[in-house]
Design an enzyme around this catalytic site. Structure first.
Site: not given
Ligand code: AGP
Length: 614
Positions: A2, A27, A75, A101-102, A487, A491, A494, A510, A609
């Site tokens: 919000c 927002r 929102w 907001n919250g 995940e 992170k 990447e 294993h 991205k």
């Molecule tokens: C995640 O940090 C990466 N940028 C990449 O693995 C991303 O999650 C993947 O390319 C999928 O993207 P999407 O969610 O837009 O499909």
């Protein structure tokens, strides 16, 4: 999230409030309102569902006069986006008025108590209890500012609130709890401004101060007085606001990625927004494309995505099986599309893609369409390709994610997948009202829990100092937190360019255990859950081979002290929502190590991205 604005000074408040709300439109919101106080006059309250233009239209020829006011773009979380549910909200006598907001997590209990005291409510929102709590304290002879402070101590969850009192027209009182959005104070010349975000202030002033969690401020035209909500006065001096567009967009954070990590408490609120009611407990997906009969036909769910979105799918498998009661499987989209899968009209393919443009995910969706599977997609971008291919979309609505490394979109996807599973469980008759209420209340605690993790940036800076020069990491997890290990490793890879592997901890014997020595730290996710004892054994096995362990543990879990080399303590969280909390330390660890290594955090080398090619 919000949007909040406030003004007190010598100019008419209404135009300033509307201008501020306009600058916060990015927002996202679904209703808007302002309240203006003019000495000797009753409170002027104007609010409308829908866009700001509807509010502006409603004010034409009847703009309220007054030199102090507050405004809000909402929102919806608790209660649909209607005129009555729009902010600002007032007490019974329209003397006290607030914007919020919250999520007030304990609002049901507070509302019941206030109803017993004779208060009358006009909305379905949790926020309205704040105005009545202030009124209740003032009815006992407590002064307005003190009544706000007492209220701040009674409500649970992460909040940002601004309150006004008709009987104290030149004064705004605001407070902040946790990390679900902040309050910025703008210093003008004989006037003061409040806002949830810098863009609403910068056309008036470049001198600002920020409320930290647990702080409150009383603002009058000539000054601002800061206090802890526990009472003691706090000294704060205004500072120069960032001025360039990118700095403003980053809202003062060094990187977009950190800003987006810090936005995550509000992300869950937005994901809940408009889909959840708590009285009675219910999930509404109005555009869901399948009838109850069609949903009951579904005999398996196939979850598919890439990268971080694939990790969301791995968590959601638990949601589909343990909440919706449907057998579920997970497939990397680039594999699914080419393995001649057996799909049919009784299969529900749930694709996850924040961009909606990932080539492999679209390819998997095409294969599913060819075989007649039902399709729902989880997405952040309206009009993107995946939303046009699926039968229906659950939008995560977290706003644009600029950092290439996905953070807030993961949290938004997990919240959307959780709500989808609750919806499917309800429609299939698998979930009773009691379980549904419990599941939704668990989700409503997540903003506060993430906010508690975000309060400890210093820990991650210290860990980065210790571990930034290692060349390899192993991440281990079990159960619903195994995808969080995956995940965390992604992170780290990447953004810091350090080799990191995520593994089910049970796999260690294993093969990966051969790697263990002092040169490869192990990040072990060992929260207090049904698999903790097994994780503790894995940690001891690593230690026995001279490995270093950074353990994620539940606060108060002292038996890992002295076993692990370093501890990341997180608040206890309900098992099914724990990945939304436990992934945040993984994000922060990777972020601070990458910063220490001088990496380009927002635009890491070789990465895009959105991967629109195979
Ligand atoms: C995640 O940090 C990466 N940028 C990449 O693995 C991303 O999650 C993947 O390319 C999928 O993207 P999407 O969610 O837009 O499909």
């Amino acid at each position: 999230m919000c949007g909040i604005v406030g003004y007190v000074g010598s100019r008419q408040a209404a135009p300033i409030l509307l201008d501020g709300l306009t600058r916060l439109e990015y927002r996202g919101y679904d209703s808007a309102g302002i309240a203006v106080v003019e000495p000797g006059h009753p409170l002027a309250l104007r609010k409308t569902p829908g866009k700001l233009s509807a509010l502006v239209e409603s004010l034409k020829g009847a703009t309220p006069a007054g030199f102090a006011g507050i405004g809000h773009t909402r929102w919806a979380t608790h209660g649909s986006p209607t005129q009555l549910n729009a902010h600002p909200h007032t007490d019974c006598s329209q003397q006290v008025v607030i914007v919020h907001n919250g999520i007030v997590e304990n609002y049901l209990a507070l509302k019941e108590q206030l109803l017993k005291e004779g208060h009358t409510f006009t909305s379905e929102t949790d926020s309205e209890v704040i105005a009545h709590l202030i009124e209740s304290s003032m009815a006992e002879g407590v002064a307005f500012e003190e009544a706000v402070r007492q209220t701040a101590q009674r409500i649970q969850g992460a909040q940002a609130v601004v309150a006004m009192n008709v009987k104290a027209p030149g004064r705004l009182v605001a407070f902040r709890l946790g990390n679900a959005g902040g309050i910025t104070i703008g210093y003008g010349d004989g006037e003061m401004f409040l806002a949830s975000d810098l863009p609403a202030l910068l056309s008036h002033t470049s001198q600002v101060a920020f409320l930290a969690p647990g702080e409150m401020v009383t603002v009058e035209a000539a000054n601002a007085r800061f206090r802890s909500i526990h009472g003691p006065a706090i000294r704060k001096s205004p500072q120069a606001a960032p001025y360039d567009a990118v700095a403003i967009a980053k809202e003062g954070y060094r990187h977009f990625m950190l800003k987006e990590i810090m936005e995550q408490p509000g992300v869950v609120q937005r994901a809940i927004g408009g889909k959840v009611s708590f009285e009675p407990a219910d999930v509404r997906l109005p555009l869901f494309p399948f009838t109850a009969a069609q949903v009951r036909e579904v005999n398996r769910v196939v979850l598919t995505g890439m990268g971080t979105s694939l990790h969301a799918c791995m968590v959601a498998r638990y949601y589909m099986e343990q909440i919706a009661g449907i057998p579920a499987e997970v497939d990397n989209s680039s594999e699914l599309r080419y393995r001649d899968p057996i799909l049919d009209g009784r299969t529900l393919l749930v694709s996850v893609s924040q961009s909606g443009e990932t080539a492999d995910t679209l390819g998997a969706m095409e294969e599913a369409a060819r075989q007649g599977a039902k399709q729902i997609t989880i997405c952040n971008v309206e009009g993107s390709q995946s939303t046009r291919m699926a039968h229906g979309t659950v939008f995560i609505g977290v706003g644009p994610e600029i950092g290439v490394a996905s953070t807030k979109c993961l949290i938004g996807s997990l919240a959307a997948l959780y709500l989808l599973a609750v919806y499917l469980g309800k429609v299939r008759g698998h979930l009773g009202p009691g379980r549904m209420e419990s599941l939704l209340n668990d989700l409503a605690t997540v903003p506060r829990l993430i906010g508690q993790v975000l309060e400890h940036q210093g820990l991650y800076q210290r860990l980065a100092h210790q571990y930034a020069d290692y060349l390899h990491f192993l991440y281990l997890g079990r159960g619903i937190n195994m995808p969080v290990a995956m995940e965390g490793a992604l992170k780290m890879k990447e953004i810091s360019y350090i080799h990191a592997e995520g593994y089910p901890a049970g796999e260690m014997k294993h093969g990966p255990i051969a790697l263990i020595d002092g040169t490869m730290p192990v990040v072990a996710l060992a929260p207090r859950d049904g698999l903790y004892d097994k994780m503790r054994s894995n940690i001891q096995e690593v230690k026995a081979r001279g490995g270093k362990v950074i353990a994620l543990a539940t606060q108060g879990q002292h038996d890992l002290r002295g076993v692990a080399d370093d501890l990341i303590e997180v608040p206890p969280s309900p098992y099914l929502v724990s990945p939304m909390v436990n992934v945040v330390p993984m994000q922060l660890l990777a972020y601070h190590i990458a910063v220490r290594r001088g990496c380009d955090v927002d635009q890491p080398r070789n990465l895009a991205k959105t991967v629109t090619v195979e």
